[in-house]
Design a protein around this motif. Structure first.
Motif, short mmCIF file in Angstrom:
data_model
loop_
_atom_site.label_atom_id
_atom_site.label_comp_id
_atom_site.label_asym_id
_atom_site.label_seq_id
_atom_site.Cartn_x
_atom_site.Cartn_y
_atom_site.Cartn_z
N HIS A 292 40.90 -20.78 41.49
CA HIS A 292 41.09 -19.36 41.83
C HIS A 292 39.96 -18.94 42.77
N PRO A 293 40.01 -19.41 44.03
CA PRO A 293 38.88 -19.20 44.95
C PRO A 293 38.50 -17.72 45.14
N ASP A 294 39.46 -16.82 44.93
CA ASP A 294 39.13 -15.39 45.09
C ASP A 294 38.06 -14.94 44.09
N THR A 295 37.94 -15.63 42.97
CA THR A 295 36.95 -15.22 41.96
C THR A 295 35.53 -15.45 42.48
N LYS A 296 35.39 -16.30 43.48
CA LYS A 296 34.05 -16.55 44.03
C LYS A 296 33.49 -15.33 44.73
N SER A 297 34.39 -14.44 45.18
CA SER A 297 33.93 -13.30 45.97
C SER A 297 33.03 -12.36 45.17
N TYR A 298 33.13 -12.43 43.83
CA TYR A 298 32.27 -11.58 43.00
C TYR A 298 30.83 -12.09 42.95
N LYS B 85 29.53 -17.87 47.25
CA LYS B 85 30.56 -17.75 48.27
C LYS B 85 30.60 -18.93 49.24
N ASP C 116 37.66 -7.67 38.21
CA ASP C 116 39.04 -7.47 37.76
C ASP C 116 39.20 -8.10 36.38
N ASN D 3 40.36 -11.73 35.30
CA ASN D 3 39.48 -12.89 35.35
C ASN D 3 39.00 -13.34 33.97
#
Length: 154
Positions: free
Chosen positions: A40-46, A51, A107, A110
């Motif tokens: 879930h690469p979008d979770t890295k944005s936190y 990143k 979010d 997660n």
């Protein structure tokens, strides 16, 4: 008394299951995060400092990833120790949920992702019974976190 939906026997078997994975808290916590960031690469944005990391190998070696993996496992461990005392359990879950909702703006989906990966890892390492014993605990944790998010206006 407890508002939890776990019986005393379920609490005991959940603790037994958790102990197996918590023995290697840092390595297993890291494995869970690396799998989350990879799948879930979008979770890295936190995580601003994660990143730039693309390879799982790089993440595994990162002190920051390892540190956070250990932190996640320690928090869950505190919850597991208080499954039979809802006041104490909520005393741990509530500030954690509030911080993630208001300060970190994570979010809430997660939390489910992380819990599912923990269950996956338990099954891979220790079999289906281990996973089954811990499933109710992850549901409790996610339910309470979601309630806190709702209270915070999510």
């Amino acid at each position: 008394s407890s508002t939890m939906s776990l019986s005393e026997a379920e609490v005991q078997s959940a603790r037994g299951a958790w102990e197996k994975i918590y023995v290697d808290a840092e390595d297993n916590g890291t494995a869970v995060l690396v799998r989350m960031f990879t799948e879930h690469p979008d979770t890295k944005s936190y995580f601003t400092h994660f990143k730039g990391m693309d390879s799982a190998e790089e993440m595994k070696q990162s002190d920051q990833v390892r540190g956070h993996g250990k932190k996640v496992f320690s928090a869950i461990n505190d919850m597991v120790q208080h499954l039979d005392n809802s006041e104490a359990f909520l005393g741990i879950v509530t500030p954690l949920g509030k911080k993630h909702a208001t300060q970190l703006k994570i979010d809430p989906k997660n939390f489910r992702i992380i819990c599912d990966i923990i269950l996956q890892l338990m099954e891979e390492k220790f079999g289906r019974d281990c996973k089954a014993s811990f499933e109710k605990v992850t549901n409790e944790i996610c339910t309470h976190l979601n309630n806190i998010y709702k209270e915070e206006g999510w």
